[in-house]
Structure formats: structure tokens, C-alpha cells
Design an enzyme around this catalytic site. Structure first.
Site, PDB file in Angstrom:
ATOM      1  CG  ASN A  37      -0.115  -0.122   2.597  1.00 26.07           C
ATOM      2  OD1 ASN A  37       0.746   0.513   2.583  1.00 26.07           O
ATOM      3  ND2 ASN A  37      -0.357  -1.019   3.317  1.00 26.07           N
ATOM      4  CG  ASN A  69      -4.514  -7.511   7.399  1.00 21.77           C
ATOM      5  OD1 ASN A  69      -4.172  -6.265   6.832  1.00 21.77           O
ATOM      6  ND2 ASN A  69      -5.736  -7.633   7.171  1.00 21.77           N
ATOM      7  CE  LYS A  80       4.069   3.141  33.992  1.00 20.42           C
ATOM      8  NZ  LYS A  80       5.472   4.202  33.933  1.00 20.42           N
ATOM      9  CE1 TYR A 133      -2.832  -3.717   0.541  1.00 17.37           C
ATOM     10  CE2 TYR A 133      -4.976  -5.078  -0.479  1.00 17.37           C
ATOM     11  CZ  TYR A 133      -3.976  -4.319  -0.039  1.00 17.37           C
ATOM     12  OH  TYR A 133      -5.193  -4.159   1.604  1.00 17.37           O
ATOM     13  CE  LYS A 168      -9.722  -0.183   1.277  1.00 21.66           C
ATOM     14  NZ  LYS A 168     -10.240  -0.060   3.209  1.00 21.66           N
ATOM     15  CG  MET A 169      -9.414   1.861  -5.653  1.00 21.32           C
ATOM     16  SD  MET A 169      -9.490   3.003  -7.390  1.00 21.32           S
ATOM     17  CE  MET A 169      -7.723   3.700  -7.834  1.00 21.32           C
ATOM     18  CE  LYS A 170      -4.778  -1.230   0.583  1.00 22.04           C
ATOM     19  NZ  LYS A 170      -5.177  -0.575   1.781  1.00 22.04           N
ATOM     20  CG  ASP A 222      -7.036   2.301   2.820  1.00 20.72           C
ATOM     21  OD1 ASP A 222      -6.060   3.173   3.179  1.00 20.72           O
ATOM     22  OD2 ASP A 222      -7.024   1.093   3.217  1.00 20.72           O
ATOM     23  CG  ASN A 281      -2.957   1.990   3.513  1.00 18.51           C
ATOM     24  OD1 ASN A 281      -3.167   2.348   2.509  1.00 18.51           O
ATOM     25  ND2 ASN A 281      -3.561   1.499   4.555  1.00 18.51           N
ATOM     26  CD  GLU A 341     -10.108   2.913   5.146  1.00 24.57           C
ATOM     27  OE1 GLU A 341     -10.837   2.316   3.618  1.00 24.57           O
ATOM     28  OE2 GLU A 341      -8.921   1.611   5.081  1.00 24.57           O
ATOM     29  CD  GLU A 344      -6.658   0.430   8.018  1.00 27.65           C
ATOM     30  OE1 GLU A 344      -7.414   0.531   7.207  1.00 27.65           O
ATOM     31  OE2 GLU A 344      -5.566  -0.043   8.140  1.00 27.65           O
ATOM     32  CG  ASP A 391      -9.104  -5.620  13.256  1.00 27.59           C
ATOM     33  OD1 ASP A 391     -10.052  -6.364  13.190  1.00 27.59           O
ATOM     34  OD2 ASP A 391      -8.425  -5.834  12.024  1.00 27.59           O
ATOM     35  CG  HIS A 393      -8.380  -3.362   9.275  1.00 30.27           C
ATOM     36  ND1 HIS A 393      -7.672  -4.044  10.211  1.00 30.27           N
ATOM     37  CD2 HIS A 393      -7.453  -3.197   7.701  1.00 30.27           C
ATOM     38  CE1 HIS A 393      -6.425  -4.121   9.016  1.00 30.27           C
ATOM     39  NE2 HIS A 393      -6.290  -3.859   8.391  1.00 30.27           N
ATOM     40  CD  GLU A 444     -10.627  -4.252   4.670  1.00 27.28           C
ATOM     41  OE1 GLU A 444     -10.114  -4.003   6.071  1.00 27.28           O
ATOM     42  OE2 GLU A 444     -10.073  -2.997   4.001  1.00 27.28           O
ATOM     43  CB  SER A 445     -14.594  -8.766   2.214  1.00 28.95           C
ATOM     44  OG  SER A 445     -14.666 -10.021   2.119  1.00 28.95           O
ATOM     45  CE1 TYR A 446      -7.782  -5.629   3.146  1.00 33.31           C
ATOM     46  CE2 TYR A 446      -8.250  -7.418   5.448  1.00 33.31           C
ATOM     47  CZ  TYR A 446      -8.081  -6.212   4.808  1.00 33.31           C
ATOM     48  OH  TYR A 446      -7.451  -4.942   5.733  1.00 33.31           O
TER      49      TYR A 446
HETATM   50 MG    MG Z   1      -7.205   1.000   5.499  1.00 39.13          MG
END
Ligand code: MG
Length: 392
Positions: free
Chosen positions: A19, A52, A98, A153, A179-181, A218, A220, A244, A270, A297, A327, A346-348
């Protein structure tokens, strides 16, 4: 209730993809199996892994969190109604930790939390989504969850045609939103990168009937304010589903500035790993509860015990759980989405195997997925993942 055994392992989750911020060629994941006996002749093994994007945590697990969990006796592990007391086990794991500095610690605890919930639901003979609906939502569960296909990606040699072909495959699998990067062109001046990304976006939008609500992008967390605003001005006319992680996840004031200038939906969260970090985002990030999307996530952020606190915090601040779309693309978050009434998951479909994706026999239809009626999280119903987990 007693813990009979806890096993852990490290598995690769590597991929040639990248990404805008990292490549995934050396990515790993921790996997755990916890066997619990209920003292009345029943036992169940729960499984967990760390989503991930963060690495395996064998050291933290072996040195601190597994021994603390193993030391829990029946008085800690048994709730008043006789069920497994996951919240008490979680508190025991976090003893002598802590506040603040969540980082990799929240990943290690999240792995164990996932396995404990899987075991708890199996001991009750229910799918986790059903347990959550019964315990926290008066028995009401959604029929199905909205899911979107995350991909797009960067990888070596991939051009616009390959990107469009990839998105076509997702539509063929039953997804309606993809969704795309963006922002990942290495070393490219911002105005050239933007021109290139606009061409990539236009090509995918053409496939989607020029319906911006079917495409999310996205970054990142790579941009500073200048690039985020320049991209925002170019993206705004497309009316995308969301924009995103344009900025560093912890830079709340800059998010607030961007939100003053970018009217369509933003999405982030995320890389926030605790209820307190999430609360800072809500307090200071300028996000808008009528449109923006929160992507915490649960697997990366101390598990479901902490995620329940995050949902409670959101409610106190006037945010609906429907604004949450976690995420990670894993079955744990999908159970939470259906059982607790989130906005989706989300789904990959093509990356992060075997952890990404859902039960083998539950296809996506019209962008939604139904849950299997299997006890626990349902890992046994996802063939490629079960092949890894059963060897633990
Ligand atoms: Mg993302």
C-alpha cells in the site's frame, strides 16, 4: 472452568502487494489455540489470530499474556451464570500493564481475546454472533452483513488494466462496492501522483457505472495536510463511498482541518488500538457522526472486551454502531458486525490468505453475506484457514 492448554504459533501472511506505506512481503501473524474445560464434562478449543497489518507477537504472548491467562483459576474464569468469563480473563491478562502505549501489546491480547470468545461461544453451543446478540442486543441479530472488497494494491508491473480486471473479479464474486489504494506511487511528486490516481479512479468508476458510492479509496495514513487537501479537492466531485486514512492515524487536529474542507465521507481508525485512542479521535478529529466511517479492528485492539468499551463510548458521544465498519476482513469482526449491528465489514477476496475471507459455504450476494450457524466464530467452516489452525 479451567484452561487445559494454550498453544501458539507464527505463520506467514506474506504477499507481494504494497500500500502507500508498507509492503507485505515479510508480514507474519500469531495464531493461538486455547482449550477450556467447563468442569461438567464439556471442553472446547477456541482459536485466535491477529488480523493483518501488524506482525506476530510470540515474545509478548510467551513472556506475559499466556502465563497470566494460564494462572487464572476457576473462580476467575467462571461467570455468575456459569459461562466463561472472558472479561475477567482479559483483566487478568492486563494486570501490571501501565496505561497508554498500546502498539503491539494490544495485538497480543487481541489474539487471546479472539480465542476466548470462540471457546465461550462453543461452550454455549452457539455461533458468536448469536451469543453477542443475546447478551448485548436483546436477541436481535442482523440477517446479513454488508461487505466490500478491499484490494487495488500496488504491486510490481500492475497497470490500470490489471486494476480494472481485479475489480471485475470482485463484482463477479458478488460484491457491489470495492476499495482501492491511492497515494502510493513511490517518489512521485504529488501533482503527478494525483493525476495518475485520478486516471486509476476514473477507470474503476467506469466499471461501476460511474457510481461513486460503490468505490472507496485508501491512503494508509501517508499524506500530510497539503497532499490530503489537494487529493480531497480532486476527489470531492466523484462523491466516493469514503476517503480512507488520508492522514497519520494519531494526528487528530489535522483530521479536523481536513473535515472542514472535504464534505463527503472520511474513514479512519484501523490503526487506533484502544478505546481511549478512539475517544480522542471522536473528541478531536472533527469527524461527523452522520457520514464518517470508523474502522477500529477488534483483533488488533485488545479484542472484543475492549471493542465493547469502544462501542459504549461511541454511543455516549452520539455515534451509532452502524458507523463502524471494521478493518481486517476476518470472521471475528464479521460475527461482531452481525451480532452487534455494525455497518458492515471489510473483505479481502484475493489477499491475506488464509486469514482474510469468510466461511467457504457462505457466498457474497448483492454485497451482503449471511453467517453460518456453526458454534463459535466459524473457523472450522473456512477450509483454507482451518487447514492452518487445526495443526496447532
Ligand atoms: Mg485501510
Amino acid at each position: 472452568m479451567r484452561i487445559a492448554s494454550i498453544r501458539q504459533g507464527v505463520v506467514p501472511i506474506s504477499s507481494a502487494i504494497a500500500n502507500a506505506y508498507i509492503d507485505f512481503s515479510k508480514m507474519t501473524a500469531s495464531v493461538v489455540a486455547i482449550t477450556i474445560e467447563d468442569g461438567a464434562g464439556r471442553s472446547a478449543t477456541g482459536y485466535g489470530f491477529n488480523s493483518n497489518g501488524r506482525y506476530a507477537q510470540p515474545g509478548l504472548l510467551a513472556e506475559r499474556f499466556v502465563p497470566r491467562l494460564e494462572a487464572c483459576d476457576a473462580a476467575v474464569l467462571t461467570a455468575a451464570d456459569g459461562t466463561l468469563n472472558v472479561a475477567a480473563a482479559w483483566a487478568a491478562m492486563m494486570k501490571n500493564e501501565k496505561p497508554g502505549g498500546h502498539g503491539d501489546r494490544s495485538v497480543a491480547v487481541g489474539v487471546l481475546d479472539m480465542a476466548l470468545w470462540d471457546a465461550a461461544a462453543k461452550l454455549e453451543g452457539k455461533p458468536l454472533w448469536r451469543l453477542l446478540a443475546d447478551r448485548f442486543r436483546g436477541g436481535e441479530a442482523d440477517d446479513a452483513a454488508w461487505v466490500y472488497a478491499a484490494g487495488g494494491y500496488y504491486y510490481p508491473g500492475k497497470g490500470v488494466d490489471a486494476l480494472v480486471e481485479e475489480m471485475k473479479r470482485y463484482l463477479g464474486l458478488g460484491y457491489t462496492t470495492v476499495k482501492m489504494k491511492i497515494g502510493g506511487a513511490p517518489g512521485t511528486p504529488i501533482k503527478d501522483a494525483l493525476r495518475e490516481d485520478v486516471a486509476r479512479i476514473e477507470a474503476v468508476l467506469k466499471l461501476l457505472g460511474n457510481d461513486g458510492s460503490r468505490l472507496a479509496v485508501d491512503v494508509n495514513g501517508r499524506f500530510g495536510l497539503h497532499a490530503a487537501l489537494a487529493y480531497g479537492a480532486a476527489l470531492q466531485p466523484f462523491a466516493l463511498r469514503w476517503y480512507e486514512e488520508p492522514l497519520d492515524p494519531l494526528d487528530y487536529a489535522t483530521h479536523a482541518t481536513l473535515a472542514e474542507h472535504y464534505a463527503p465521507p472520511l474513514a479512519t481508525g484501523e490503526n487506533l488500538f484502544s478505546m481511549l485512542d478512539a475517544r480522542n479521535l471522536i473528541r478531536h478529529g472533527g469527524l461527523r457522526p452522520d457520514r464518517d466511517i470508523l474502522q477500529f479492528d477488534p483483533a488488533l485492539s485488545y479484542g472484543l472486551v475492549e471493542y465493547l468499551r469502544t462501542l459504549e463510548m461511541l454511543e455516549q458521544h452520539g455515534w451509532s454502531a452502524r458507523r463502524c465498519v471494521p478493518h481486517g476482513g476476518h470472521q471475528f469482526a464479521l460475527n461482531i458486525a452481525v451480532g452487534l449491528g455494525l455497518g458492515g465489514n471489510e473483505s479481502y477476496p484475493e489477499v491475506f490468505a488464509p486469514f482474510g475471507g469468510f466461511a467457504t459455504d457462505t457466498p457474497v450476494q448483492d454485497g451482503r453475506i449471511r453467517m453460518p450457524d456453526a458454534p463459535g466464530i466459524g473457523f472450522e467452516r473456512k477450509n483454507d484457514l482451518w487447514a492452518v489452525l487445526k495443526d496447532l
